[in-house]
Scaffold this motif. Structure first.
Motif, PDB file in Angstrom:
ATOM      1  N   ARG A   1      48.808  49.695  43.809  1.00 30.69           N
ATOM      2  CA  ARG A   1      49.965  49.074  43.174  1.00 30.69           C
ATOM      3  C   ARG A   1      49.611  47.696  42.630  1.00 30.69           C
ATOM      4  O   ARG A   1      50.164  47.256  41.622  1.00 30.69           O
ATOM      5  CB  ARG A   1      51.118  48.975  44.174  1.00 30.69           C
ATOM      6  CG  ARG A   1      51.614  50.338  44.664  1.00 30.69           C
ATOM      7  CD  ARG A   1      52.820  50.196  45.583  1.00 30.69           C
ATOM      8  NE  ARG A   1      53.204  51.487  46.134  1.00 30.69           N
ATOM      9  CZ  ARG A   1      53.964  52.385  45.513  1.00 30.69           C
ATOM     10  NH1 ARG A   1      54.447  52.096  44.312  1.00 30.69           N
ATOM     11  NH2 ARG A   1      54.269  53.531  46.087  1.00 30.69           N
ATOM     12  N   GLU A   2      48.682  47.016  43.288  1.00 32.97           N
ATOM     13  CA  GLU A   2      48.220  45.699  42.849  1.00 32.97           C
ATOM     14  C   GLU A   2      46.709  45.742  42.739  1.00 32.97           C
ATOM     15  O   GLU A   2      46.012  45.886  43.744  1.00 32.97           O
ATOM     16  CB  GLU A   2      48.664  44.616  43.835  1.00 32.97           C
ATOM     17  CG  GLU A   2      48.134  43.231  43.518  1.00 32.97           C
ATOM     18  CD  GLU A   2      48.479  42.773  42.121  1.00 32.97           C
ATOM     19  OE1 GLU A   2      47.536  42.602  41.308  1.00 32.97           O
ATOM     20  OE2 GLU A   2      49.680  42.606  41.827  1.00 32.97           O
ATOM     21  N   ARG A   3      46.162  45.639  41.525  1.00 34.26           N
ATOM     22  CA  ARG A   3      44.723  45.812  41.285  1.00 34.26           C
ATOM     23  C   ARG A   3      44.036  44.524  40.884  1.00 34.26           C
ATOM     24  O   ARG A   3      42.821  44.522  40.662  1.00 34.26           O
ATOM     25  CB  ARG A   3      44.502  46.851  40.189  1.00 34.26           C
ATOM     26  CG  ARG A   3      45.048  48.242  40.529  1.00 34.26           C
ATOM     27  CD  ARG A   3      45.238  49.091  39.271  1.00 34.26           C
ATOM     28  NE  ARG A   3      44.054  49.108  38.451  1.00 34.26           N
ATOM     29  CZ  ARG A   3      44.075  49.208  37.116  1.00 34.26           C
ATOM     30  NH1 ARG A   3      45.219  49.257  36.478  1.00 34.26           N
ATOM     31  NH2 ARG A   3      42.948  49.233  36.440  1.00 34.26           N
ATOM     32  N   SER A   4      44.741  43.432  40.769  1.00 34.19           N
ATOM     33  CA  SER A   4      44.132  42.193  40.298  1.00 34.19           C
ATOM     34  C   SER A   4      43.062  41.715  41.276  1.00 34.19           C
ATOM     35  O   SER A   4      43.178  41.906  42.483  1.00 34.19           O
ATOM     36  CB  SER A   4      45.193  41.106  40.116  1.00 34.19           C
ATOM     37  OG  SER A   4      45.809  40.808  41.341  1.00 34.19           O
ATOM     38  N   GLY A   5      42.027  41.114  40.722  1.00 33.02           N
ATOM     39  CA  GLY A   5      40.955  40.562  41.538  1.00 33.02           C
ATOM     40  C   GLY A   5      39.895  41.549  41.944  1.00 33.02           C
ATOM     41  O   GLY A   5      38.983  41.194  42.711  1.00 33.02           O
ATOM     42  N   LEU A   6      39.960  42.800  41.443  1.00 35.67           N
ATOM     43  CA  LEU A   6      38.972  43.820  41.792  1.00 35.67           C
ATOM     44  C   LEU A   6      38.190  44.251  40.561  1.00 35.67           C
ATOM     45  O   LEU A   6      38.781  44.526  39.514  1.00 35.67           O
ATOM     46  CB  LEU A   6      39.661  45.057  42.390  1.00 35.67           C
ATOM     47  CG  LEU A   6      40.424  44.876  43.705  1.00 35.67           C
ATOM     48  CD1 LEU A   6      41.110  46.182  44.082  1.00 35.67           C
ATOM     49  CD2 LEU A   6      39.481  44.424  44.809  1.00 35.67           C
ATOM     50  N   ASP A   7      36.857  44.315  40.703  1.00 37.29           N
ATOM     51  CA  ASP A   7      36.069  44.925  39.641  1.00 37.29           C
ATOM     52  C   ASP A   7      36.073  46.441  39.853  1.00 37.29           C
ATOM     53  O   ASP A   7      36.530  46.932  40.887  1.00 37.29           O
ATOM     54  CB  ASP A   7      34.650  44.355  39.611  1.00 37.29           C
ATOM     55  CG  ASP A   7      33.864  44.620  40.886  1.00 37.29           C
ATOM     56  OD1 ASP A   7      34.173  45.596  41.596  1.00 37.29           O
ATOM     57  OD2 ASP A   7      32.928  43.864  41.177  1.00 37.29           O
ATOM     58  N   PRO A   8      35.604  47.244  38.867  1.00 36.70           N
ATOM     59  CA  PRO A   8      35.678  48.706  39.007  1.00 36.70           C
ATOM     60  C   PRO A   8      34.969  49.239  40.241  1.00 36.70           C
ATOM     61  O   PRO A   8      35.464  50.177  40.891  1.00 36.70           O
ATOM     62  CB  PRO A   8      35.029  49.215  37.713  1.00 36.70           C
ATOM     63  CG  PRO A   8      35.269  48.130  36.715  1.00 36.70           C
ATOM     64  CD  PRO A   8      35.152  46.860  37.503  1.00 36.70           C
ATOM     65  N   ILE A   9      33.811  48.664  40.600  1.00 35.56           N
ATOM     66  CA  ILE A   9      33.096  49.137  41.788  1.00 35.56           C
ATOM     67  C   ILE A   9      33.907  48.806  43.044  1.00 35.56           C
ATOM     68  O   ILE A   9      34.073  49.644  43.945  1.00 35.56           O
ATOM     69  CB  ILE A   9      31.697  48.511  41.879  1.00 35.56           C
ATOM     70  CG1 ILE A   9      30.837  48.943  40.684  1.00 35.56           C
ATOM     71  CG2 ILE A   9      31.015  48.917  43.189  1.00 35.56           C
ATOM     72  CD1 ILE A   9      30.538  50.422  40.624  1.00 35.56           C
ATOM     73  N   GLY A  10      34.406  47.587  43.127  1.00 35.05           N
ATOM     74  CA  GLY A  10      35.229  47.213  44.268  1.00 35.05           C
ATOM     75  C   GLY A  10      36.467  48.076  44.378  1.00 35.05           C
ATOM     76  O   GLY A  10      36.891  48.445  45.484  1.00 35.05           O
TER      77      GLY A  10
ATOM     78  N   ASP B   1      43.354  39.803  47.113  1.00 32.76           N
ATOM     79  CA  ASP B   1      43.652  38.622  47.929  1.00 32.76           C
ATOM     80  C   ASP B   1      42.738  38.545  49.149  1.00 32.76           C
ATOM     81  O   ASP B   1      42.290  37.457  49.541  1.00 32.76           O
ATOM     82  CB  ASP B   1      45.108  38.644  48.389  1.00 32.76           C
ATOM     83  CG  ASP B   1      46.083  38.470  47.241  1.00 32.76           C
ATOM     84  OD1 ASP B   1      45.705  37.837  46.246  1.00 32.76           O
ATOM     85  OD2 ASP B   1      47.217  38.983  47.342  1.00 32.76           O
ATOM     86  N   LEU B   2      42.470  39.703  49.766  1.00 28.27           N
ATOM     87  CA  LEU B   2      41.558  39.720  50.916  1.00 28.27           C
ATOM     88  C   LEU B   2      40.189  39.183  50.524  1.00 28.27           C
ATOM     89  O   LEU B   2      39.593  38.374  51.232  1.00 28.27           O
ATOM     90  CB  LEU B   2      41.417  41.149  51.454  1.00 28.27           C
ATOM     91  CG  LEU B   2      42.512  41.708  52.357  1.00 28.27           C
ATOM     92  CD1 LEU B   2      42.098  43.078  52.866  1.00 28.27           C
ATOM     93  CD2 LEU B   2      42.805  40.787  53.520  1.00 28.27           C
ATOM     94  N   VAL B   3      39.677  39.668  49.401  1.00 32.94           N
ATOM     95  CA  VAL B   3      38.347  39.245  48.959  1.00 32.94           C
ATOM     96  C   VAL B   3      38.306  37.739  48.700  1.00 32.94           C
ATOM     97  O   VAL B   3      37.325  37.055  49.029  1.00 32.94           O
ATOM     98  CB  VAL B   3      37.938  40.038  47.700  1.00 32.94           C
ATOM     99  CG1 VAL B   3      36.675  39.466  47.073  1.00 32.94           C
ATOM    100  CG2 VAL B   3      37.733  41.515  48.040  1.00 32.94           C
ATOM    101  N   LYS B   4      39.366  37.207  48.118  1.00 34.01           N
ATOM    102  CA  LYS B   4      39.418  35.773  47.827  1.00 34.01           C
ATOM    103  C   LYS B   4      39.379  34.930  49.099  1.00 34.01           C
ATOM    104  O   LYS B   4      38.939  33.778  49.074  1.00 34.01           O
ATOM    105  CB  LYS B   4      40.677  35.445  47.038  1.00 34.01           C
ATOM    106  CG  LYS B   4      40.687  35.967  45.618  1.00 34.01           C
ATOM    107  CD  LYS B   4      42.007  35.632  44.939  1.00 34.01           C
ATOM    108  CE  LYS B   4      42.068  36.206  43.537  1.00 34.01           C
ATOM    109  NZ  LYS B   4      43.381  35.932  42.888  1.00 34.01           N
ATOM    110  N   ARG B   5      39.837  35.493  50.212  1.00 30.89           N
ATOM    111  CA  ARG B   5      39.931  34.720  51.449  1.00 30.89           C
ATOM    112  C   ARG B   5      38.635  34.707  52.255  1.00 30.89           C
ATOM    113  O   ARG B   5      38.573  34.080  53.302  1.00 30.89           O
ATOM    114  CB  ARG B   5      41.077  35.264  52.305  1.00 30.89           C
ATOM    115  CG  ARG B   5      42.428  35.115  51.636  1.00 30.89           C
ATOM    116  CD  ARG B   5      43.568  35.637  52.480  1.00 30.89           C
ATOM    117  NE  ARG B   5      43.796  34.789  53.645  1.00 30.89           N
ATOM    118  CZ  ARG B   5      44.841  34.917  54.455  1.00 30.89           C
ATOM    119  NH1 ARG B   5      45.734  35.848  54.225  1.00 30.89           N
ATOM    120  NH2 ARG B   5      44.988  34.125  55.501  1.00 30.89           N
ATOM    121  N   ILE B   6      37.613  35.405  51.788  1.00 31.99           N
ATOM    122  CA  ILE B   6      36.307  35.353  52.456  1.00 31.99           C
ATOM    123  C   ILE B   6      35.698  33.969  52.239  1.00 31.99           C
ATOM    124  O   ILE B   6      35.585  33.499  51.100  1.00 31.99           O
ATOM    125  CB  ILE B   6      35.369  36.446  51.913  1.00 31.99           C
ATOM    126  CG1 ILE B   6      35.978  37.829  52.135  1.00 31.99           C
ATOM    127  CG2 ILE B   6      33.996  36.352  52.566  1.00 31.99           C
ATOM    128  CD1 ILE B   6      35.192  38.950  51.456  1.00 31.99           C
TER     129      ILE B   6
END
Length: 258
Positions: A166-175, A5-10
C-alpha cells in the motif's frame, strides 16, 4: 510504518548498524521475514556502497526477530565480478537472522535462457480483491492482495495471489521484491488437516533480472509445496511481474505445527 520508513531508521553503530522500534511488521511473535530480510539487505548496501547488483541470497530465520535490532555486516569474499556478503541480526544479544548475499556484475553472456511466463491466471485488473485480516497488528494489512485464480486454485498445495504494498515509497525494485517475496503462506497450508502455527525456517532466492520492473506495484506471487510430511514442508516460491514474466524464484523450508 512502511518498509521504506524501516530502512530509513537503520543507523550506524560501532562497526555495524542498529534499528530501534521496528514495529508494525509482526507475524505472530516474530517480524515478517520479508521485512527482516530487507533490513539486512539495506545494511549490506550501506556497508559496501559499491556492490554490484544482487543475484541471490540464502536467508536463515534463526529465531524470533523483535523490534530492536543490532546488525553486523562482513565481506566474505570480493572477487573481480562476484562479492559475497554476510549479515547477522541480533536481538538481546542472540542471533536471530543470518543472510549470505551474492552480488555479481554483468558480463558478456555465453548462455542465454529467457525467463518463463506464467499461464492460466486472472489478470490483475479483473482479479477480486481479498479482505484484510481481522488482526490490525498483522503485517499483511500493509499489502493489497487479489486472487490470481478461482477459489481453491487449480493445483493442490499451491497458493497464488497478486500483491503490492500500500505504501511503496523509499524502496528500490530489488528491495521491493525482497520485501514482498515471502508474503504468502506456504502452499502446504491448503493441505493441512487442522489449523495450526506455521513458521518459515529459511529462504533461498535467485533474482532473474537485476532491474525488475512491473506496473503499478503489482507482483504475482506463488508458493507451492513440493513435499509435506513429518511437520515440515519443502516449498517453491515464484514471483512474476504484471506482464507475467518471472523475476524471482526460491526454495523454502517451513515448519508446520498443530
Amino acid at each position: 510504518m512502511s518498509l521504506g520508513d524501516l530502512v530509513k531508521r537503520i543507523e550506524p553503530s560501532g562497526g555495524g548498524f542498529v534499528l530501534h522500534g521496528a514495529d508494525g511488521w509482526t507475524q505472530g511473535r516474530t517480524m515478517y521475514g520479508g521485512a527482516s530480510t530487507l533490513i539486512a539487505y539495506a545494511a549490506a548496501r550501506r556497508a559496501f556502497a559499491d556492490l554490484p547488483p544482487l543475484r541471490g541470497a540464502q536467508v536463515g530465520f534463526v529465531g524470533p526477530v523483535g523490534e530492536d535490532l543490532d546488525i553486523s555486516v562482513s565481506m566474505l569474499r570480493q572477487g573481480r565480478n562476484v562479492s559475497q556478503v554476510v549479515t547477522d541480526m541480533f536481538c538481546d544479544g542472540q542471533i536471530v537472522h543470518r543472510c549470505l548475499w551474492l552480488f555479481g556484475s554483468a558480463r558478456e553472456p555465453n548462455a542465454k535462457v529467457e525467463p518463463q511466463r506464467v499461464e492460466g491466471v486472472l489478470a490483475v485488473d479483473t482479479a477480486d480483491e481479498m479482505p484484510p485480516p481481522m488482526d490490525n497488528l498483522h503485517f499483511i494489512r500493509k499489502l493489497e492482495l487479489r486472487r490470481a485464480e478461482g477459489r481453491g486454485g487449480s493445483r493442490p498445495g499451491t497458493v497464488r495471489r497478486w500483491a503490492r504494498f500500500r505504501e511503496r515509497s523509499g524502496l528500490d525494485p530489488i528491495g521491493e521484491l525482497l520485501g514482498i517475496g515471502d508474503a504468502l503462506p506456504p502452499g502446504s497450508m491448503r493441505t493441512m488437516r487442522r489449523r495450526g502455527p506455521i513458521s518459515s525456517i529459511n529462504w533461498s532466492l535467485t533474482l532473474l533480472n537485476d532491474h525488475p520492473q512491473t506496473r503499478d506495484g503489482w507482483w504475482l506471487l506463488e508458493t507451492s509445496s513440493n513435499f509435506a510430511d513429518d511437520g515440515f514442508s519443502s516449498e517453491t516460491l515464484r514471483c512474476w511481474n504484471a506482464d507475467g514474466v518471472e523475476v524471482m524464484r526460491g526454495l523454502q523450508s517451513v515448519a508446520i505445527f498443530g
